[in-house]
Write a protein that holds these residues in place. Structure first.
Motif, PDB file in Angstrom:
ATOM      1  N   GLU A  77      57.638  34.040 -37.498  1.00 58.89           N
ATOM      2  CA  GLU A  77      57.795  34.265 -36.054  1.00 58.89           C
ATOM      3  C   GLU A  77      58.037  32.936 -35.372  1.00 58.89           C
ATOM      4  N   LYS A  78      59.120  32.852 -34.606  1.00 61.74           N
ATOM      5  CA  LYS A  78      59.447  31.631 -33.886  1.00 61.74           C
ATOM      6  C   LYS A  78      58.847  31.709 -32.494  1.00 61.74           C
ATOM      7  N   PRO A  79      58.337  30.599 -31.985  1.00 66.25           N
ATOM      8  CA  PRO A  79      57.823  30.615 -30.614  1.00 66.25           C
ATOM      9  C   PRO A  79      58.992  30.733 -29.634  1.00 66.25           C
ATOM     10  N   PRO A  80      58.788  31.338 -28.463  1.00 65.44           N
ATOM     11  CA  PRO A  80      59.889  31.448 -27.487  1.00 65.44           C
ATOM     12  C   PRO A  80      60.358  30.057 -27.054  1.00 65.44           C
ATOM     13  N   LEU A  81      61.660  29.935 -26.809  1.00 63.93           N
ATOM     14  CA  LEU A  81      62.237  28.638 -26.470  1.00 63.93           C
ATOM     15  C   LEU A  81      61.753  28.135 -25.120  1.00 63.93           C
ATOM     16  N   ASN A  82      61.709  28.996 -24.129  1.00 64.12           N
ATOM     17  CA  ASN A  82      61.339  28.554 -22.784  1.00 64.12           C
ATOM     18  C   ASN A  82      60.205  29.442 -22.288  1.00 64.12           C
ATOM     19  N   THR A  83      59.067  28.833 -22.086  1.00 61.31           N
ATOM     20  CA  THR A  83      57.923  29.615 -21.617  1.00 61.31           C
ATOM     21  C   THR A  83      57.737  29.501 -20.110  1.00 61.31           C
TER      22      THR A  83
END
Length: 143
Positions: free
Chosen positions: A56-62
């Motif tokens: 699972e990749k973390p979201p690019l822009n939080t």
């Protein structure tokens, strides 16, 4: 024995004799269409490797969405210029030069290529329109 039974018996004897004369099976020419390749070229006897699980990749822009701020100066869309409106030349358009007058420019030069079919001159066409079989006797001559 009736005539009908007799013909049936003769026909049965002839069929049995024909079956005895047959050697082997039916004649096959081997010219029917065949498949040149296997039905599935990707078929493999090897078992498939186990499926890999993707991380699972973390979201690019939080950060939350923030709209852009409006323009600070008048003119808004600059399109590559630094001033509000582009400058125009003071003198405007210059005076165009006239074409030189001479045989090259002023005289009609007919085309040098021969025509595909003979054509009448414009004078002859206008005369043919004005003068016809009904009024050729009443027309005054030009000379």
């Amino acid at each position: 024995m009736s005539e009908k039974d007799r013909t049936a018996e003769i026909a049965e004897r002839e069929r049995a004799e024909g079956r005895k004369r047959m050697v082997g099976g039916p004649f096959l020419l081997n010219m029917h269409p065949r498949a040149n390749f296997e039905a599935n070229p990707y078929k493999s006897d090897k078992p498939l490797p186990p499926a890999k699980m993707q991380k699972e990749k973390p979201p690019l822009n939080t950060l939350p969405f923030k709209p852009t701020s409006p323009a600070k100066k008048p003119g808004n869309c600059k399109d590559g210029t630094f001033t509000k409106y582009p400058t125009h030349p003071v003198d405007g358009y210059g005076v165009r030069g006239k074409k030189p007058i001479g045989p090259k420019y002023g005289m009609f030069v007919p085309p040098t290529v021969p025509k595909s079919r003979p054509t009448d001159s414009l004078v002859r066409r206008s005369v043919a329109r004005k003068m016809n079989t009904m009024n050729y006797t009443t027309i005054q001559s030009v000379f």
